[in-house]
Design an enzyme around this catalytic site. Structure first.
Site, PDB file in Angstrom:
ATOM      1  N   TYR A 240       0.839  -1.200   0.000  1.00  0.00           N
ATOM      2  CA  TYR A 240       0.000   0.000   0.000  1.00  0.00           C
ATOM      3  C   TYR A 240       0.873   1.248   0.000  1.00  0.00           C
ATOM      4  O   TYR A 240       2.051   1.195   0.350  1.00  0.00           O
ATOM      5  CB  TYR A 240      -0.924  -0.014   1.237  1.00  0.00           C
ATOM      6  CG  TYR A 240      -2.157   0.840   1.073  1.00  0.00           C
ATOM      7  CD1 TYR A 240      -3.066   0.610   0.042  1.00  0.00           C
ATOM      8  CD2 TYR A 240      -2.430   1.892   1.955  1.00  0.00           C
ATOM      9  CE1 TYR A 240      -4.200   1.397  -0.102  1.00  0.00           C
ATOM     10  CE2 TYR A 240      -3.567   2.678   1.816  1.00  0.00           C
ATOM     11  CZ  TYR A 240      -4.449   2.430   0.789  1.00  0.00           C
ATOM     12  OH  TYR A 240      -5.572   3.212   0.636  1.00  0.00           O
TER      13      TYR A 240
ATOM     14  N   MET B 127      -8.039  -3.834  -9.201  1.00  0.00           N
ATOM     15  CA  MET B 127      -8.191  -5.230  -8.793  1.00  0.00           C
ATOM     16  C   MET B 127      -7.605  -6.231  -9.792  1.00  0.00           C
ATOM     17  O   MET B 127      -7.152  -7.305  -9.412  1.00  0.00           O
ATOM     18  CB  MET B 127      -9.668  -5.542  -8.547  1.00  0.00           C
ATOM     19  CG  MET B 127     -10.174  -4.964  -7.226  1.00  0.00           C
ATOM     20  SD  MET B 127     -11.966  -4.846  -7.139  1.00  0.00           S
ATOM     21  CE  MET B 127     -12.449  -6.507  -7.514  1.00  0.00           C
TER      22      MET B 127
END
Length: 325
Positions: free
Chosen positions: A44, A238
């Site tokens: 992240y 995704m």
């Protein structure tokens, strides 16, 4: 997957001393979001210094406040105002400015899932195109937490939604659930290329806004249906594939490609409490009127966190794992 789960331990730690500007909170519930998984994996954009407590989102009840705390009192419900608060815990002591008060009469699961997905949905609908009742938007990953919030917030504003999902074994059940939330059309990624799309645009205008959480081929196909000068906002990836945009879309239709990250919005508006308060008030009013419900959730006791993490990482799971604390 195994690595991700094995990095976690359930551990008793001593509660920090309550400072003058601190708030002692009993956590009630906290979801497992994709960003939480990415933070554990170290992929992240922002990472907590280790060792760390997981969880960016959740709801808690105030037990005690420091003597300089004026805006909160015992019994109030609070949610994180900042990223990486570490919500997967039973209790915590947090600085007052890291918390936001929410009404304690809204459903617990709505409060626990309020600070990330509904805020992301709200900002993307508000900040990139000026949408009016009757306008339409298109989004992929429509069954995600953000996708479900987009459907409901758009419905409350009279905006039509075309919702793209991956084909799956229980597709009719998913379509039924999204339609019940207020979706106008639910289609599979394969349908984006089919002539039947023309039928949809007989009753509603082509979208001025596209919301992309997937990337890759899905994005390219969705872009075809965007109005000239329309905007595509990417907030997730995704498919882990880059965006492929035909040159013609830029030259002849002047489409705009933008990105959005709720964490950055919060940083940019740290001094603008009015924008934050207006957004939270609007979302809480929608919840109180029954126009915004929590995404489909599976409630899991904290001690079963391993199973919850594993389920959160499975494909085609349309239910958000919520840790009960």
């Amino acid at each position: 997957l195994l690595l991700c789960v094995s990095m976690f331990r359930l551990k008793e730690i001593e509660l920090a001393k309550l400072g003058d500007s601190d708030v002692h909170v009993k956590m009630l519930a906290a979801p497992i979001n994709p960003a939480d998984i990415n933070m554990i994996q170290g992929t992240y954009a922002t990472l907590s210094p280790l060792p760390a407590v997981g969880g960016n989102e959740g709801v808690g009840e105030v037990l005690e406040v420091g003597r300089r705390v004026a805006a909160l009192k015992p019994g109030d419900w609070v949610i994180p105002a900042t990223n990486a608060l570490g919500t997967w815990r039973t209790q915590g002591v947090f600085p007052e400015e890291t918390l936001l008060k929410v009404p304690s009469d809204i459903p617990m699961l709505c409060a626990a899932t309020l600070s990330v997905n509904p805020c992301t949905a709200f900002r993307m609908l508000a900040d990139f195109e000026t949408l009016a009742p009757g306008d339409s938007i298109i989004q992929n990953a429509a069954n995600s937490g953000v996708g479900q919030a987009v459907i409901q917030i758009a419905k409350a504003s009279g905006i039509k939604t075309i919702n793209v999902v991956r084909d799956r074994p229980d597709l009719p059940k998913l379509v039924e659930r999204l339609m019940a939330l207020g979706a106008d059309h639910v289609i599979t990624e394969e349908m984006l290329r089919k002539p039947e799309m023309k039928e949809i645009f007989k009753s509603i205008p082509n979208p001025r806004l596209a919301l992309n959480c997937v990337g890759g081929k899905s994005t390219t196909e969705m872009l075809r249906h965007l109005q000239p000068k329309g905007t595509m906002v990417t907030y997730g990836g995704m498919a882990k594939q880059p965006l492929m945009v035909p040159v013609s879309a830029f030259i002849f239709r002047d489409v705009r490609l933008r990105g959005f990250w709720m964490t950055q919005w919060r940083k940019d508006h740290a001094q603008d409490q009015e924008s934050l308060a207006t957004m939270m008030d609007t979302l809480c009013q929608l919840i109180q009127r029954g126009q915004l419900i929590a995404p489909a959730c599976t409630e899991v006791p904290l001690q079963d966190y391993k199973a919850a993490l594993e389920n959160a990482m499975k494909p085609f799971i349309s239910s958000k794992q919520i840790l009960l604390l």
